[in-house]
Scaffold this motif. Structure first.
Motif, mmCIF file in Angstrom:
data_model
loop_
_atom_site.group_PDB
_atom_site.id
_atom_site.type_symbol
_atom_site.label_atom_id
_atom_site.label_comp_id
_atom_site.label_asym_id
_atom_site.label_seq_id
_atom_site.Cartn_x
_atom_site.Cartn_y
_atom_site.Cartn_z
ATOM 1 N N ASN A 100 0.849 -1.151 -0.167
ATOM 2 C CA ASN A 100 0.070 0.169 -0.023
ATOM 3 C C ASN A 100 0.956 1.348 -0.020
ATOM 4 O O ASN A 100 1.855 1.489 0.905
ATOM 5 N N LYS A 174 -14.105 6.565 -6.557
ATOM 6 C CA LYS A 174 -14.352 5.502 -5.601
ATOM 7 C C LYS A 174 -13.207 4.686 -5.177
ATOM 8 O O LYS A 174 -12.944 4.353 -4.041
ATOM 9 N N ALA A 175 -12.221 4.407 -6.331
ATOM 10 C CA ALA A 175 -11.219 3.721 -6.125
ATOM 11 C C ALA A 175 -9.998 4.284 -5.454
ATOM 12 O O ALA A 175 -9.080 3.892 -5.414
ATOM 13 N N GLY A 176 -10.126 5.752 -5.429
ATOM 14 C CA GLY A 176 -9.010 6.721 -5.069
ATOM 15 C C GLY A 176 -8.305 7.316 -5.867
ATOM 16 O O GLY A 176 -7.336 7.888 -5.529
ATOM 17 N N TYR A 177 -8.672 7.396 -7.137
ATOM 18 C CA TYR A 177 -8.115 8.073 -8.216
ATOM 19 C C TYR A 177 -8.485 9.390 -8.388
ATOM 20 O O TYR A 177 -9.541 9.826 -8.249
ATOM 21 N N GLN A 178 -7.483 10.502 -8.478
ATOM 22 C CA GLN A 178 -7.743 11.691 -8.429
ATOM 23 C C GLN A 178 -8.668 12.205 -9.879
ATOM 24 O O GLN A 178 -8.245 11.899 -10.782
#
Length: 638
Positions: A100, A174-178
């Motif tokens: 991570n 939702k997956a954390g991409y900007q």
């Protein structure tokens, strides 16, 4: 710092064969112990780009680019060290532990890498839609209708964008991409009032890969026949990673076949590429509807000098695209042309006649571009003197683009026969065009020579400064230490032991070489002999680059000398002499600089006793300087 463990980094570097890695991008030819090619980083006609399989490095003696396999991927892709490692890990089937990312690591990722990562996510999402979402059956039906197999669909990573306004955008966020990266790649469109939606909706997706296989953009075909407002095909906009003029659809999948077949088939659309590739013609690429650019031609030239353009059976379309072919001729490549029956394109024709008949058609109907263009214009100008004159001028303009003199002569002769005109008239017309080009180049400051840069007048030789000369001598010491650290000299010492012992009290003044010397000493203190790999693969790029430069040799001794039993001593044969000379030169230069410093001090001293001491120092240094000069055979000191 990269989160990839050091042992994994070492494994990647160890397995990444420099010849294989560079060979994916450049067509290499063996000459002596090394491989050579025209440099992929700058335009050149004579190969100055060298790959050393033994040392695991590349070096361009034209533009100066140099490094190992990882550095090559960084240079060719403009990517970061971690991303280059991941590329090589994928190539060699090495599993990279997925940790991570920490906030520090995420921040460290470059903007460019982030665009690649977002594009890759979108590509996987579209593929998942095609194969797993209920709407994907719409896309699958279309692709099967076009005759594409499951293998072809998977190989080219085709996908489907759902007919929904924010499917990709919502999933990515939702997956954390900007959002800024979704917007920068053109995947998401953001309006001034803050409203955002997907650029691609309800379309079959054709991912566009760069030469190393990374997704840089998308082409998308709508499946709504009743939607007159939306274009049939929609492409990603230009971005930091996607420049249409420097990308060819299908090149990543075709590059090995281009090299093996020594031929590139150029088509117009995505489906042309897919159908031909599926039919066993894998050396095919498409310009994706854009006019052919010099950047695209240079990409092809890395793998082959031969291009065959496959034209749809549309006379107006052929005429409109002819000027783009002149650019191929200008870059020195060989161009053939194949036209299909009216109403047919490569995709429809191979579906109609089958793979075997299609390949036979290509062989039977292929002709060189100049002959094709001459015949085309001659047929149009038949019986019309004015059109005939215009046609001849048009053909001569194309022939003038060809750099090779012999090829030009052959085409002039062929053209004169077809148009029934004296060959000398064509040559005279060529001379006029050539003169106009030279005059234009002179005005714009471009090279005035026919097909090579104008010679640069030699500048008067500049006197080498003390600092530059010292740097040169320090560089030579480090070069020998990197190339021959464990080679035994006449007195039984290794090169490393001898040089470090002789230079124990000498302080290196060039920061880079001082750092390299410290690293070499550290290796010895750890009980290991410093190796070239220690520095070629060093984390610091400045060290890596300079080490590669020092390990690269632009000259190789021809094997013909050995064939004729002529012994020519190499640097290795003369290593004891060379090592001693390198040490003496550096000492001599350091003493000379110290002597100058002491002379300057003497001018400022007023105390008689201090003056005596200073004079004694100067006399001692002069004596040492003279002794070193005698050992070097220097009669007149600098």
């Amino acid at each position: 710092m990269s989160l990839i463990p050091k042992e994994t980094v070492d494994q990647i570097i160890a397995q990444a064969d420099i010849t294989e890695v560079v060979g994916d991008f450049v067509s290499l030819k063996k000459k002596g112990q090394n491989m050579w090619a025209c440099c992929p980083f700058h335009h050149e006609k004579s190969p100055s780009f060298s790959v050393s399989p033994a040392k695991g490095i590349y070096k361009c003696f034209g533009c100066g680019k140099a490094g190992n396999s990882v550095q090559f991927i960084m240079d060719i892709e403009g990517t970061s060290f971690p991303e280059a490692l991941k590329y090589l890990a994928k190539k060699y089937g090495i599993e990279v532990p997925e940790d991570n990312p920490t906030p520090e690591y995420a921040k460290e990722q470059s903007e460019r890498d982030s665009l690649f990562i977002v594009s890759d996510f979108a590509n996987k999402h579209y593929q998942q839609n095609l194969h797993q979402h209920e709407q994907g059956s719409i896309g699958q039906s279309y692709l099967k209708q076009r005759g594409l197999s499951g293998n072809t669909i998977r190989k080219f990573e085709l996908g489907y964008s759902l007919d929904e306004w924010t499917d990709l955008t919502d999933t990515a966020l939702k997956a954390g991409y900007q959002q800024k990266y979704l917007e920068a790649t053109g995947l998401t469109i953001v309006k001034e009032e803050g409203k955002k939606y997907d650029r691609f909706r309800g379309r079959v997706m054709f991912p566009i890969h760069n030469i190393s296989g990374r997704v840089v953009g998308f082409g998308a075909r709508t499946l709504k026949s009743n939607d007159k407002k939306s274009p049939k095909y929609l492409n990603s906009p230009e971005s930091e990673i996607y420049h249409k003029s420097n990308v060819l659809y299908g090149l990543f999948q075709a590059k090995q076949a281009l090299r093996m077949q020594d031929m590139c088939y150029m088509v117009e659309g995505y489906l042309d590429v897919l159908s031909l590739h599926q039919g066993g013609i894998e050396n095919v690429v498409a310009s994706s509807g854009t006019s052919l650019t010099e950047g695209q031609i240079k990409l092809i030239a890395r793998y082959t000098q031969n291009i065959t353009v496959l034209y749809d059976g549309d006379a107006a379309g052929i005429k409109a695209s002819l000027r783009g072919i002149d650019l191929i001729l200008e870059n020195g490549l060989n161009v053939d042309v194949v036209t299909f029956p009216e109403g047919e394109d490569p995709d429809s024709y191979i579906q109609k006649v089958g793979d075997t008949a299609f390949k036979a058609y290509l062989k039977e109907h292929s002709q060189d571009f100049i002959s094709f263009k001459t015949s085309l214009y001659a047929a149009e100008a038949k019986g019309n003197p004015v059109k005939k004159a215009e046609a001849i001028r048009e053909i001569v303009t194309s022939i003038a683009k060809i750099p090779d003199t012999i090829k030009r002569t052959v085409f002039f002769r062929s053209c004169s026969l077809i148009f029934d005109i004296d060959e000398q008239v064509l040559i005279s017309e060529y001379n006029k065009i050539h003169l106009q080009d030279r005059q234009q180049q002179h005005k714009t400051g471009s090279p005035a020579d026919d097909f090579a840069p104008a010679p640069v007048p030699e500048e008067p030789e500049k006197q080498v400064s003390d600092g530059d000369l010292l740097k040169r001598y320090e560089r030579e010491i480090v070069r020998m230490l990197l190339n021959y650290p464990d080679k035994l000299l006449d007195d039984g010492l290794t090169t490393c032991q001898y040089m470090l012992e002789q230079l124990e009290d000498v302080e290196f003044r060039t920061p880079l070489y001082a750092r390299l010397m410290e690293l070499i000493k550290e290796r010895l203190c750890d009980g290991t002999v410093p190796s070239a790999e220690d520095f070629i693969n060093y984390p610091d790029q400045e060290i890596r680059t300079e080490a590669t430069n020092l390990l690269s040799d632009p000259h190789e001794l021809s094997h013909n000398w050995e064939t004729h039993s002529i012994f020519v001593p190499t640097e290795l044969d003369l290593l004891p002499y060379g090592a001693e000379r390198a040490v003496l030169r550096l000492k001599w230069r350091n003493v000379e600089l110290l002597l100058k410093t002491e002379m300057e001090k003497l001018r400022l001293v007023t105390d008689p006793q201090e003056q005596d001491r200073q004079l004694n120092n100067i006399l001692m240094l002069k004596s040492l300087h003279s002794q070193l000069g005698d050992m070097l055979g220097i009669v007149v000191n600098r």
